[in-house]
Scaffold this motif. Structure first.
Motif, PDB file in Angstrom:
ATOM      1  N   LEU A 188       0.845  -1.090  -0.112  1.00 27.73           N
ATOM      2  CA  LEU A 188       0.018  -0.154  -0.136  1.00 27.73           C
ATOM      3  C   LEU A 188       0.756   1.242  -0.007  1.00 27.73           C
ATOM      4  O   LEU A 188       1.989   1.111   0.664  1.00 27.73           O
ATOM      5  N   HIS A 189       0.407   2.400  -0.692  1.00 28.99           N
ATOM      6  CA  HIS A 189       1.220   3.479  -0.783  1.00 28.99           C
ATOM      7  C   HIS A 189       0.259   4.681  -0.498  1.00 28.99           C
ATOM      8  O   HIS A 189      -0.755   4.951  -0.980  1.00 28.99           O
ATOM      9  N   PHE A 190       0.680   5.502   0.206  1.00 31.83           N
ATOM     10  CA  PHE A 190      -0.015   6.819   0.632  1.00 31.83           C
ATOM     11  C   PHE A 190       0.853   8.077   0.483  1.00 31.83           C
ATOM     12  O   PHE A 190       2.195   8.193   0.840  1.00 31.83           O
ATOM     13  N   ALA A 191       0.513   8.728  -0.360  1.00 33.81           N
ATOM     14  CA  ALA A 191       1.164  10.216  -0.493  1.00 33.81           C
ATOM     15  C   ALA A 191       0.065  11.669  -0.686  1.00 33.81           C
ATOM     16  O   ALA A 191      -1.065  11.427  -0.945  1.00 33.81           O
ATOM     17  N   PRO A 192       0.639  12.725  -0.013  1.00 34.24           N
ATOM     18  CA  PRO A 192      -0.135  13.795   0.134  1.00 34.24           C
ATOM     19  C   PRO A 192      -0.367  14.338  -1.422  1.00 34.24           C
ATOM     20  O   PRO A 192       0.733  14.214  -2.241  1.00 34.24           O
ATOM     21  N   LEU A 193      -1.589  15.021  -1.337  1.00 38.57           N
ATOM     22  CA  LEU A 193      -1.716  15.567  -2.404  1.00 38.57           C
ATOM     23  C   LEU A 193      -2.183  17.186  -2.393  1.00 38.57           C
ATOM     24  O   LEU A 193      -3.187  17.409  -1.812  1.00 38.57           O
ATOM     25  N   THR A 194      -1.312  18.089  -2.801  1.00 38.39           N
ATOM     26  CA  THR A 194      -1.739  19.556  -2.765  1.00 38.39           C
ATOM     27  C   THR A 194      -2.530  19.923  -3.989  1.00 38.39           C
ATOM     28  O   THR A 194      -2.157  19.776  -5.207  1.00 38.39           O
ATOM     29  N   ILE A 195      -3.745  20.622  -3.593  1.00 39.38           N
ATOM     30  CA  ILE A 195      -4.587  21.064  -4.601  1.00 39.38           C
ATOM     31  C   ILE A 195      -4.785  22.516  -4.573  1.00 39.38           C
ATOM     32  O   ILE A 195      -5.087  23.039  -3.656  1.00 39.38           O
ATOM     33  N   ASP A 196      -4.552  23.332  -5.881  1.00 39.38           N
ATOM     34  CA  ASP A 196      -4.612  24.491  -5.936  1.00 39.38           C
ATOM     35  C   ASP A 196      -6.055  25.039  -6.457  1.00 39.38           C
ATOM     36  O   ASP A 196      -6.423  24.655  -7.529  1.00 39.38           O
ATOM     37  N   MET A 197      -6.790  25.558  -5.440  1.00 37.80           N
ATOM     38  CA  MET A 197      -8.187  25.552  -5.655  1.00 37.80           C
ATOM     39  C   MET A 197      -8.559  27.039  -6.669  1.00 37.80           C
ATOM     40  O   MET A 197      -9.470  27.068  -7.081  1.00 37.80           O
ATOM     41  N   ALA A 198      -7.134  27.737  -6.998  1.00 39.53           N
ATOM     42  CA  ALA A 198      -7.604  28.561  -7.947  1.00 39.53           C
ATOM     43  C   ALA A 198      -7.654  28.037  -9.233  1.00 39.53           C
ATOM     44  O   ALA A 198      -7.795  28.547 -10.483  1.00 39.53           O
ATOM     45  N   ASN A 199      -7.153  26.749  -9.498  1.00 39.13           N
ATOM     46  CA  ASN A 199      -7.279  25.978 -11.021  1.00 39.13           C
ATOM     47  C   ASN A 199      -8.384  24.851 -10.904  1.00 39.13           C
ATOM     48  O   ASN A 199      -8.773  24.374  -9.876  1.00 39.13           O
ATOM     49  N   SER A 200      -8.447  24.278 -11.873  1.00 38.17           N
ATOM     50  CA  SER A 200      -9.320  22.915 -12.089  1.00 38.17           C
ATOM     51  C   SER A 200      -9.010  21.982 -11.116  1.00 38.17           C
ATOM     52  O   SER A 200      -7.895  21.396 -11.584  1.00 38.17           O
ATOM     53  N   VAL A 201      -9.744  21.404 -10.345  1.00 38.05           N
ATOM     54  CA  VAL A 201      -9.455  20.312  -9.427  1.00 38.05           C
ATOM     55  C   VAL A 201      -9.569  19.255 -10.179  1.00 38.05           C
ATOM     56  O   VAL A 201      -8.557  18.234  -9.947  1.00 38.05           O
ATOM     57  N   PRO A 202     -10.544  18.778 -11.014  1.00 34.21           N
ATOM     58  CA  PRO A 202     -10.460  17.550 -11.768  1.00 34.21           C
ATOM     59  C   PRO A 202      -9.123  17.411 -12.767  1.00 34.21           C
ATOM     60  O   PRO A 202      -8.669  16.091 -12.927  1.00 34.21           O
ATOM     61  N   VAL A 203      -8.676  18.319 -13.217  1.00 31.34           N
ATOM     62  CA  VAL A 203      -7.456  18.399 -14.056  1.00 31.34           C
ATOM     63  C   VAL A 203      -6.291  17.934 -13.196  1.00 31.34           C
ATOM     64  O   VAL A 203      -5.547  17.178 -13.423  1.00 31.34           O
ATOM     65  N   GLN A 204      -6.279  18.524 -12.066  1.00 30.76           N
ATOM     66  CA  GLN A 204      -5.275  18.109 -11.038  1.00 30.76           C
ATOM     67  C   GLN A 204      -5.165  16.791 -10.362  1.00 30.76           C
ATOM     68  O   GLN A 204      -4.193  16.207 -10.349  1.00 30.76           O
ATOM     69  N   ILE A 205      -6.490  16.342 -10.329  1.00 36.60           N
ATOM     70  CA  ILE A 205      -6.599  15.052  -9.415  1.00 36.60           C
ATOM     71  C   ILE A 205      -6.231  14.178 -10.861  1.00 36.60           C
ATOM     72  O   ILE A 205      -5.733  12.919 -10.464  1.00 36.60           O
ATOM     73  N   ASN A 206      -6.639  14.110 -11.799  1.00 36.43           N
ATOM     74  CA  ASN A 206      -6.648  13.412 -13.139  1.00 36.43           C
ATOM     75  C   ASN A 206      -4.907  13.138 -13.297  1.00 36.43           C
ATOM     76  O   ASN A 206      -4.227  12.131 -13.705  1.00 36.43           O
ATOM     77  N   ALA A 207      -4.329  14.272 -13.212  1.00 37.89           N
ATOM     78  CA  ALA A 207      -2.812  14.318 -13.409  1.00 37.89           C
ATOM     79  C   ALA A 207      -2.183  13.621 -12.408  1.00 37.89           C
ATOM     80  O   ALA A 207      -1.094  12.844 -12.570  1.00 37.89           O
TER      81      ALA A 207
END
Length: 287
Positions: free
Chosen positions: A233-252
């Protein structure tokens, strides 16, 4: 069918995975629609540079998909403490603990990679987690899935407005929710965002939950170890920039995780479908 699952659950994981490899090939060779979608999604992902590389990845994925089906009795029907012995490696759990310590709640994102079913069970063995649950059409499968998932400190939320409210309430109380971010949402619940170079209708729920709660996001993934040895199992933090598209960042972010173990991703899933009532990407102007 439940009896069959109980019988299969008694077999060693290594045996189930060997049976699964055969089952994967039977499914691939007997369903033209399934095989065509798998080949198309895998080919257009652009992960290989030669026909030989593509063929090797395709063959590996066919076998891994079969393992994914045959391991379900082992994951859902064995006692939870026995299932957890299958987790042989855990990388980055400290990121989950650090995210939880912020007190704003945690959104655990899990792609359809490897044995994704075991992740929520692992988390629920240590912490409380709420996940969304959509009952399948078949009653026997609903019973198996519900009983298999609602164990440990797991709470199941329905896939409706009430369930969303339950998830948000969990976050506002500093808890953990689990989401499969690569599921195709219904019309009006997503936006088109690139996923391996192609527009995929991607849920906007995650961005809304972050905006309402300021929750931390952790990417969680499961990798099958060779020869039925268990899971990493792997766990890693993901920083989301709310000024930009969240779906685009998540897919990346999903792409990054999947590229590390592409043979275990569920490429046969109809990730690029247009939900009923939704405009296709070329009609909306999104690319």
């Amino acid at each position: 069918m439940i009896i069959l699952f109980d019988v299969l659950a008694r077999l060693p994981l290594s045996v189930l995975h060997r049976i699964g490899m055969l089952f994967g090939w039977v499914t691939y060779l007997s369903s033209r629609r399934y095989a065509a979608r798998l080949r198309e999604n895998l080919h257009k992902a652009g992960l290989t540079h030669s026909e030989e590389e593509f063929r090797n990845l395709l063959h590996a994925n066919v076998k891994e998909a079969g393992k994914g089906v045959m391991e379900l009795p082992w994951v859902w029907r064995r006692p939870l403490e026995n299932v957890l012995t299958g987790v042989k490696q855990c990388h980055g759990w400290e990121h989950m603990e650090a995210a939880l310590a912020q007190g704003k709640g945690v959104i655990a994102l899990t792609p359809h990679l490897g044995c994704f079913e075991i992740i929520s069970l692992f988390i629920a063995s240590r912490l409380s987690i709420t996940t969304m649950y959509r009952p399948p059409r078949w009653a026997f499968l609903d019973k198996l899935m519900h009983e298999g998932r609602a164990r440990g400190q797991t709470k199941l939320a329905p896939t409706d407005l009430g369930g969303v409210r339950q998830m948000l309430k969990t976050l506002k109380h500093g808890g953990i929710i689990g989401v499969l971010p690569d599921q195709v949402p219904g019309n009006g619940e997503g936006e088109w965002a690139p996923f391996f170079g192609r527009p995929a209708y991607t849920m906007t729920l995650i961005g809304k939950l972050i905006k309402s709660s300021n929750a931390a996001v952790v990417m969680c993934s499961s990798e099958r170890l060779p020869h039925g040895a268990g899971y990493a199992l792997h766990f890693a933090p993901l920083t989301i920039d709310m000024a930009n598209s969240v779906p685009v960042q998540i897919n990346a972010a999903l792409e990054t995780v999947i590229r590390n173990c592409p043979e275990q991703y569920l490429w046969s899933y109809n990730r690029y479908k247009v939900p009923r009532g939704a405009l296709p990407p070329d009609a909306t102007g999104d690319k």
